[in-house]
Design a protein around this motif. Sequence first.
Motif, PDB file in Angstrom:
ATOM      1  N   GLU A 192      59.597 -50.911 -10.420  1.00 43.18           N
ATOM      2  CA  GLU A 192      59.682 -52.244  -9.837  1.00 43.18           C
ATOM      3  C   GLU A 192      60.122 -52.127  -8.378  1.00 43.18           C
ATOM      4  N   GLU A 242      55.483 -46.182 -13.477  1.00 43.46           N
ATOM      5  CA  GLU A 242      55.451 -47.445 -12.768  1.00 43.46           C
ATOM      6  C   GLU A 242      56.877 -47.948 -12.564  1.00 43.46           C
ATOM      7  N   ARG A 302      63.793 -61.406  -9.565  1.00 42.15           N
ATOM      8  CA  ARG A 302      64.926 -60.712 -10.177  1.00 42.15           C
ATOM      9  C   ARG A 302      66.191 -61.512  -9.921  1.00 42.15           C
ATOM     10  N   THR A 307      59.774 -59.476  -6.586  1.00 42.16           N
ATOM     11  CA  THR A 307      59.482 -58.070  -6.856  1.00 42.16           C
ATOM     12  C   THR A 307      57.990 -57.887  -7.103  1.00 42.16           C
ATOM     13  N   LYS A 308      57.584 -56.627  -7.120  1.00 36.09           N
ATOM     14  CA  LYS A 308      56.229 -56.257  -7.496  1.00 36.09           C
ATOM     15  C   LYS A 308      56.281 -54.873  -8.123  1.00 36.09           C
ATOM     16  N   MET A 309      55.209 -54.499  -8.824  1.00 36.76           N
ATOM     17  CA  MET A 309      55.169 -53.228  -9.525  1.00 36.76           C
ATOM     18  C   MET A 309      54.374 -52.212  -8.710  1.00 36.76           C
TER      19      MET A 309
END
Length: 1069
Positions: A301, A299, A320, A288-290
């Motif tokens: 995920e 913000e 995750r 994952t990334k934000m």
Amino acid sequence: MPKQKYTAFDVAAVVAALRRAALGCWLANAYDVDATSGNKKFLLKLNKPSGAVARDARADATTAESEKILVFIESGTRVHTTRYERGKTTAPTAFTAKLRARAKGKRLTDARQLGRDRAIDFTFGGGGENECHLIVELYSQGNVILCDGNYTVVALLRSYRDGGDVNILPNHQYPLERLKGFQLGGYTREDVVSALARGVLATEEETMGGDARRAPATLREALCRAFGYSPAIADHVALTASIEHGSNASLPLSEACVDRLTAAVRDLESWFEGVTTGDVVAVPNVCTKMDANADGTDEIEIFDDFSPFSLKQNEGRPTRKFELPKGLDPVCAFDHAVDEYFIALEAQSQILARRKAEAQALAKLEKSLKDQKSRVEQLEREREKEEQRAVLIEYNHEAVDTAIDAVNSALASGMSWPELEAMINEERRLGNPVAGMIKSLDLANNQITITLANHLDEVDEVDAASGKRKRVAVGVDLGLSAHANASMRFAAKKKHAEKFSKTVDAQSKAVAAAEAKAKAAMEKAANGSSIARARQPLWFEKFNWFITSENCLVLQAKDATQAEMLITRYMLPGDAFVHAEVPQAPVTLVKPPPGVDVRAVPAYSLVQAGAAVMCRSSAWNSRAVKSAWWTSSERVSKISPVAGDALPPGVTHVAHADKQFLPHAQLVMGFGLMFVVSEKNAEAHKNERLVRSDFNILEEEGDETFDEDDEQEDERDDANGGAEIRGEVNKLAAFLDGAVGFAGEDERSSVDDGDENDDDDGDTVAAAPSPAKPATPRMSAKERKTLKKKKGGKGGNDSDGDGDDDFIDPLAEMKKKSSSKTVPIETKKAPRGKAAKLKRAKAKYADQDEEDRALAMEFLGASGGSGGKKVTGASKKAAKAAEKFEERKQEKPTAPSAPEPAPAPFVKRREAAAAAFARKAAADDDFPAKYQDDEDDDESKASLVPDEASIEERLKLDAERLEIVNRIVSAPFKDDDIEYCLPVCAPITATNALKYRMKVTPGSQKKGKAAKLAMEILSRAPFATPRELACVKAVADVDAAVALPAGCKISLPPGAAKSMSKGGKKKRR
């Protein structure tokens, strides 16, 4: 960009999960999903029988419930099981229709990856002509192909040619040989060296072909071309081998690098083989990334990548992990993670779409506010200008009149407009003050523009230093004087002032409307279509069901199979068995209220169950008011009392003395919705459906009535001295009132004539009456009493006291009467206009037997042979083409090489059962020899091993099943956590407490149309909360139609028609 497509290793892991979860299941149906996507998405609904579920869970088959497995297919992208609902199209496409015709109702016997390519082969059927294959291609544009058992294409999503020998077309054989195979034994160092050399050679050829800007060959290109790796897998291999610069390293490589690369490739291939054979379990790795808005807020995920093992390049990235659902095999972990990954991607797209919609709504609101503000300011400026111009004209009225007179006199003298304009310019140049005032001429509109000095405003520093004042251009009408022009300007100023005041008054309303519109747009975006988790149907939803006003669950069978299931699997001590002597009356089972101390059914619940039996029988259409009866579950038998054999499925035996008749039922039902709340909210609804009637009142009344009848009958028989006669008549009554059969089935239980003289207690088995066959006329109670009186009189006059010599068998008399009359056989009614023709043909060929008919048909050439029929060249050509096609079908193509997949779960179960059978046979010398000789009958061997659950265990399991009843409420509270709602159709007395309900009576309306109308009305309820409304709209029309009886009429609630008409008028406005 997030990962969207499978690699070959992803396919291997998903196929392993599919084999574990879905192999051996039956295809219930196939659907198209999301018609806007170009019909590239499909959903396969597989039915996993309760026996397979029990074997997987190692539980008793009588306590397990069947499950539904949904397999989602997107051509060219993905295949996996899903736990979420998908929007299905109303009508299937041509491809889906052919898939249903070929594979629906067949078992999924095999699912495997074709070679090591991104293609999956689903096999339905057990071989031979019934076998078919569904091939899903997950590379390039993708494709879904339906083939027969010999891989001849029957239907496909898209046809294409690649310019060579490969043609994917209907009625052509699918080319399995073109797919990439797996190299058994793994890749050697020579294979890796050859792959690197081919990569360098291919780059040199492209450079020689004219592409001088071609970059040097890299390791990624070589691995992708030689082994079919994706760029991500090539990067993983290069990093595992510790190659400098990773997959971007230029070729050739050093010897040490080649050795490390060979080891990395062999490890990867061994993982692939282990997953396929079942020795290795894929471990999902989701990265994952934000992501945030442009202003840095909100913000979220973002899911970015997934793989069946940890990739080297993803080490250190946030991941995750998804918790496995209860009972799910660890082999299916990757399949579950992929399902959650793509659902998250769709949720992310919805979040981004919601952000965009909110931004657009806010932009529209700001634009509307800006337009309103600018309009008000413009009106204010216009009003001020008009007032200023009017005041200046009045202040300089003499100069204005002079200019108007000068222009009018020049025009009156006959001067042309160009000459007048030239004269004014010349006079202005000479310094004439009147000409200097005139700025421009608009003689076409009889106006001129003059400039007047503004003595009203304060002079700024610049004007004060220069000694000049600003001059204002004012337009005047040549036909009016200065004062008249000033009055016209004041009137314009007054008009602008009125318009300004109206605009200011309407501005607040316009701003409020714009804000409401923007808020509605944002709410619509926030409440947009979302993918809901697919719920497993409750265990009783396969039956017709409802909950009585005393919290008793009533189950009604839809056919003989369900009737047998109710009796053998769900009927337990304390349950009530309800039925009626009416055609099509369903077998009904009433469960006691959960949580009570006494396991018995209250009387009022029995009355409601009896009403439901009559409403679901043929009495619903005939409007005949009759009575149902009930008995306890202990008095229901599946054994014929006459022959001692097991009764057919759906047929039971209940003695006439055990039937307790219920009051007449009103043929009125209610349709409504019941809501399932969470466990924490169920406690607040525990007093809504309390037991208000006695448990034994009906049974006691029935017993007293029966005892009175028996006492009167005994007195009458004793007075007449006919004890034997009473026994014979009791046999007749038992035969006529015999067994209970599920209506609508053709199964009948025969009664052996040799058993008529058997001495029993008056309980005989008889099948449900079939309307298509003539049956023995039934005698009424009055006729039986009259017959008994006649028999008693004859018996009393007998000299030796034995009435057998003078007794006349009523059955024999009825048989004689029926045999003396010709009973017409009911046949299918001839179509209109054909009756007379059939009558003439019957009279013409009355004397013709089968031999004469065969000779006549042969003479006419209609026997189906080729005699007398000339064979043309076209027919020969067609026959040859058909023969070639059959030969081509027999040539089954060879699949690409691949590791042998892990055996199917049911194969493992059979092997385990056979092993248990062998151990039991070896340990027990008295084991039945008839099973020891049969080596192939695994099912019979397996049936000897497990033990059935005891009554205590079944009662405990039944109590656990009935816990859900307390969570099903009629009217949820405002603070309740509602999970979903269920459509239910029950007698009107059982639906009076429902918040969403309507009346259903016998009629001619079809179930589908009635259900659609009912759900449309309930969805417009003015008292619905947002959560309730969402649950109501989530109910499919098909589920609502299943609950309704055939041939019904929906009655609108009071005021519903008026509210619907008001809603329609608002929409038209």
